[in-house]
Design a protein around this motif. Structure first.
Motif, mmCIF file in Angstrom:
data_model
loop_
_atom_site.group_PDB
_atom_site.id
_atom_site.type_symbol
_atom_site.label_atom_id
_atom_site.label_comp_id
_atom_site.label_asym_id
_atom_site.label_seq_id
_atom_site.Cartn_x
_atom_site.Cartn_y
_atom_site.Cartn_z
ATOM 1 N N MET A 1 34.697 31.336 35.702
ATOM 2 C CA MET A 1 35.235 32.631 36.116
ATOM 3 C C MET A 1 34.380 33.758 35.546
ATOM 4 N N LEU B 1 42.780 30.423 46.686
ATOM 5 C CA LEU B 1 43.124 31.654 45.974
ATOM 6 C C LEU B 1 44.463 31.531 45.259
ATOM 7 N N LEU C 1 40.577 38.282 40.458
ATOM 8 C CA LEU C 1 41.414 37.247 41.063
ATOM 9 C C LEU C 1 42.776 37.801 41.462
#
Length: 648
Positions: free
Chosen positions: A625, A607, A566
């Protein structure tokens, strides 16, 4: 054990006859067995009997004299209909003058009458027996009774489960304390499907089938099914039975994650509807009515619509016009009523999804009634219901070794809701009003009114609030939400339902007592006296709008994908994720709404939102995740995978 009292109202404008009938029935009760504590009250008018059943939760039935005078063809049936609308769980009888009236009464009645009596027969001992039998019928718990009787037989177990009624635990220096903690009856009732007397949840033909039929009648459904893995499984079962790969499903984006899992399992093509948002308090509300109606019009090929009513915070749709519009377009309607399973049993909470015309509703009976955790119900009134297909989908998700204690608790929860749900919910609503008044009286904490909870875009949509769910504004106390939650737990032994950055949620149920309310009010009062200067609360970043689907969620989920971190090496949002397609559902708690679903395109707003949550927010769990060498990552489709699945 508390004594049972069942009051029966007798309504007649002939006051002398009504009084004499009450006296004769009461006298019969002294001579005959009276296990339900039957007692009788005479009423001479519509207003009097309505006041009685509104104010007395022990009223269980009404006898209405068919000779009532009034406007209309049949004032007696009009009265029964109005009382049924108020409390549909009650038993209703007509008292007739002659044989010629019975057929007319049955034809005119939309209410299922429990029976008729005849004034000229005046067999009050017979009447009493019939009324007592009706109470026995309504309060029967066929599965729980069979389970209790089987345990009492003390049969030697040569079948699963391995603890053999708890005997594996007895005498053990390591685990005997668990036997004492759980209890002998609970362990002996944990039985195998090898016991035919207890029926089969996967193919019920006996006591489970009977218990489900009673639940259907109680909750106003055509059919009801017991689920032992929560509404999560119930939602998947329904959608898998309604949808085939490629079918269009209209769904609230903030539906429970089980709905999004059902999209993957069914291979459906979802059309996501963004929910409304109260930005001041970080609370998501229903989808605006106009957005739902536009989606119905824009997707005539849609097979189903699923909405959540009520929400976690108690906001509930005006369902009837939405269901009517969906049905006009040939769309089945599924309502997730996980938090609203109690509504049938109090007029202040109705209409339920079934009453509003929904085809299916799922209810987490354990959340607000007396069932064990995971015990839930599926209610059906779809005129096109395919029982065989539904059963196949149900069996695909249900365990072949269901916990019989869960099934029994559903039987018992239904019994309690029917026999005393109105009384207990009246108490809960009264306690909710008292709690609100006392919290507001602290001058620091404040229970939000519905108008404050409503996002602006749904103010004209007829949305209502379940008063048993209280949202408390804590912004003036000077405590962070996590600090306040911890103080309530550690100092006052109080556990609340949930928090946002400036609210906490309290859930009142039929198990809420005045003592609990007093202790909670005392805690708020003490904390209010310790109030600090108000904080500048760091709000959660605002969730970005849904982007678009690049492929079906099922196709994205079942690809291997690749994992991209990420954050990049400099701790900034990894720009390589922009334009990629997520393989997973990524859900931050709170608020519990997917930021990404499988097949969704990742843009810069998504994002940045996820990166901010990871870097700045405490107390936020992010489900879905992936991980790369201990770093948070997102599983995305490779370029080749996207090319392969996009045409599907």
């Amino acid at each position: 054990m508390s004594s049972i009292n069942c009051r029966i109202a007798i309504v007649s404008q002939d006051a002398a006859w009504a009084a004499a009938a009450c006296e004769a029935l009461q006298k019969a009760g002294t001579r005959l067995a009276n296990p339900f504590g039957l007692c009788f009250a005479a009423c001479s008018s519509r207003a009097e009997v309505q006041s009685l059943i509104e104010g007395d939760g022990e009223v269980q039935g009404v006898l209405v004299d068919h000779a009532l005078a009034g406007v209309g063809a049949d004032p007696a049936m009009a009265l029964i209909e109005s009382l049924w609308a108020l409390r549909p769980e009650l038993s209703f009888y007509l008292v007739l003058a002659g044989d010629e009236e019975e057929g007319e009464a049955e034809l005119l009645s939309p209410v299922e009458l429990s029976g008729c009596f005849y004034r000229d027969e005046a067999d009050f001992a017979g009447w009493f027996r019939i009324l007592s039998a009706e109470m026995a019928e309504r309060s029967a718990t066929p599965f729980y009774d069979a389970l209790r009787e089987y345990v009492a037989m003390a049969k030697d177990a040569w079948h699963t489960p391995g603890h053999s009624g708890g005997e594996s635990l007895l005498g053990s220096p390591w685990v005997e304390d668990f036997h004492d903690f759980v209890g002998e009856n609970m362990l002996r009732a944990d039985l195998s499907v090898s016991v035919p007397e207890l029926d089969s949840l996967l193919h019920p033909t006996g006591v489970i089938l009977e218990a489900q039929a009673r639940a259907a009648k109680a909750f106003g459904a055509r059919e009801t099914f017991f689920a032992t893995n929560g509404s999560s499984t119930a939602n998947k079962v329904i959608l898998q039975s309604l949808l085939s790969p490629g079918d269009v499903l209209l769904l609230d984006r903030n539906c429970h994650k089980s709905v999004h899992h059902a999209v993957i399992l069914s291979g459906a093509r979802p059309v996501y509807l963004d929910a409304s948002l109260n930005r001041r308090y970080g609370i998501f509300g229903p989808v605006p009515k106009a957005r739902i109606l536009d989606a119905i019009e824009a997707n005539p090929e849609a097979k189903a619509l699923i909405l959540t009513s009520c929400t976690y915070d108690g906001l509930r749709y005006d369902l009837a016009p939405l269901i009517e519009a969906a049905h006009a377009a040939g769309i089945k309607v599924v309502i997730d009523e996980a938090w609203f399973g109690h509504a049938r049993f109090h007029p202040q909470l109705r209409p339920t999804a079934m009453e509003a015309g929904a085809d299916y509703a799922t209810q987490s009976t354990h959340k607000v009634l007396s069932a064990f955790s995971q015990a839930s119900m599926i209610h059906v009134q779809d005129p096109d219901f395919d029982a065989h297909l539904f059963r196949e989908c149900f069996n695909m998700h249900a365990s072949t070794s269901p916990q019989y204690g869960l099934i029994a608790s559903l039987d018992v929860a239904r019994r309690q809701a029917v026999m005393e749900g109105y009384r207990l919910l009246s108490r809960a609503l009264k306690l909710a009003a008292e709690l609100k008044r006392k919290i507001d009286g602290t001058g620091v904490f404040r229970v939000l009114e519905m108008e404050e909870l409503l996002p602006d875009e749904i103010r004209g949509d007829g949305v209502r609030l379940d008063p048993t769910k209280l949202t408390v504004d804590i912004s003036r106390c000077g405590w962070r939400a996590d600090e306040l939650q911890r103080a309530l737990f550690e100092r006052f032994n109080i556990q609340v339902e949930k928090t946002t950055f400036n609210t906490l949620t309290l859930l009142l149920t039929i198990g809420t007592t005045k003592s609990k309310v007093t202790r909670l009010c005392d805690a708020f009062g003490r904390l209010a006296r310790e109030a600090r200067p108000p904080l500048e609360v760091a709000r959660l970043p605002e969730m970005p709008a849904f982007t678009q689907l690049a492929c079906l969620p099922r196709d994205a989920f079942y690809e291997a994908g690749e994992r991209l971190t990420l954050l990049d090496d400099d701790g900034r949002p990894n720009q390589a994720l922009i334009g990629r397609v997520s393989c997973d559902q990524i859900v931050p708690y709170p608020p519990g709404i997917p930021v990404l679903v499988p097949g969704q395109l990742i843009d810069e707003a998504v994002l940045v939102y996820l990166a901010r949550l990871i870097k700045r927010q405490k107390g936020v769990e992010i489900h879905g995740m992936a991980s790369v060498q201990g770093e948070e990552a997102v599983r995305v489709l490779s370029v080749a995978e996207l090319e392969r699945v996009r045409p599907r």
